[in-house]
Scaffold this motif. Structure first.
Motif: not given
Length: 372
Positions: A245-248, A256-261, A269-272, A355-361
């Protein structure tokens, strides 16, 4: 401590965890309303006499503009597959040194536990622990009631014997040696004391009593309860639905601004950044339908509940372009859902195979917190 000694099993029981599991107390506030003075009647309107041949005035009502309701979009319905999946004790707890604040944290947890015991003995409506330990404690509390004597449990001493942390550093378990007195408030009966080992679980902000050592049996009353696959499937639907839903969006729905706070994890951050690639003018509406989730595996602990689910998601992406044309296309995702000290949440997604969006962190030390 065995269940055959009802007064001496008060040191064991699984903590009531409001998680997925949060106890919400609703408080209704009633404000006293002062009587309102009755308004004085308005003066009678004066009717003007129209001149012969003059047009008759037409009365018009004053209209207040109505604000249209804000656009709203619900999470898509997620169907979770019933296919079996492995539950693997991948994560190991590490015995750690006691740090400043641990004793106070454990003391607060035990005090909360004792307050729950008082309430249950007085009213029978709340017990702060469950499982085999909870049943033993409930029986002991009923047996310890003294007609006409108000009693309360008092923590007289506490010493931490062991502290265990998760691989990412979050506090997980604390074993404490305590002495508890069952005290008659008015002094009409002698105190009864018990010393034993309690286990508390939680995080660096809150610990709750979850278990007690049964000396007679040589084991914890509750011990580790294996993860329930059916319960995991049920819990998976909500975070997957929220993740999609956050990408809808629909027309009128703000971005949506949840991911860039501030304090966002690398995944967030990658999702933002991914959200920033969307063209909401060319695509005024974007939603998901026919969503299914399949748990591939669940990685957990040998000593406690919680862990990480790897989940495959299949759905239909429904988009509408600026000309009003609707397109439907199948999409597939692979995500990781974390079960920690808060509600389950998606903490990573596979961008391309391996390959994961977190980069492993995954920044689990920041996420594994009870936010209640």
């Amino acid at each position: 401590m065995s269940a055959e000694r009802p007064r001496r099993v008060l040191l064991a029981a699984r903590s009531y965890r409001p998680d997925m599991r949060v106890l919400i107390a609703a408080v209704l506030l009633f404000g006293a309303c002062a009587p309102t003075a009755r308004p004085a009647p308005s003066p009678e309107p004066t009717t003007a006499t129209a001149s012969p041949g003059a047009p008759t005035p037409i009365a018009t009502a004053s209209l207040t503009p109505v604000t249209p309701p804000a656009a709203r979009l619900d999470d898509p319905i997620v169907t979770v597959a019933t296919a079996p999946f492995p539950v693997v004790a991948t994560f190991a707890l590490t015995k750690a040194a006691v740090v400043p604040g641990d004793t106070e944290l454990a003391s607060r947890g035990v005090q909360y536990y004792l307050a729950g015991l008082d309430r249950y003995r007085d009213n029978g409506d709340f017990l702060p622990v469950g499982g085999a330990f909870g049943k033993a404690v409930a029986a002991a509390l009923v047996a310890s009631r003294t007609p006409g004597v108000k009693r309360t449990f008092v923590l007289e001493s506490l010493r931490i014997e062991s502290v265990y942390r998760k691989p990412w550093g979050t506090l997980a378990l604390a074993d404490v040696r305590v002495t508890i007195a069952d005290h008659a408030v008015d002094g009409s009966a002698p105190d009864q004391r018990e010393t034993g080992l309690l286990r508390l679980g939680g995080d660096d902000r809150r610990l709750s009593v979850t278990d007690s050592w049964d000396g007679a049996a040589g084991r914890w009353f509750n011990g580790h309860v294996a993860e329930d696959p059916a319960g995991l499937r049920e819990a998976i639907a909500q975070p997957i639905g929220w993740y999609l839903r956050t990408e809808s969006w629909v027309v009128g729905l703000p971005a949506e601004t949840y991911f860039d706070g501030a304090g966002a994890t690398p995944f967030q951050k990658g999702r933002a950044a991914y959200f920033a690639t969307f063209d909401r003018v060319a695509t005024p509406a974007r939603t998901f339908a026919d969503v299914t989730a399949t748990i591939e595996r669940f990685d957990t602990f040998a000593e406690m509940a919680g862990g990480m689910a790897t989940v495959r998601v299949a759905a239909t992406l429904v988009t509408t372009d600026a000309a009003g044309r609707t397109q439907r296309q199948p999409v597939a995702r692979r995500v990781k859902v974390f079960f920690g000290n808060w509600s389950p949440e998606v903490v990573d997604e596979e961008v391309t195979p391996g390959v994961w969006r977190s980069g492993g962190d995954l920044a689990l030390v920041d996420l594994d917190v009870n936010r209640a």
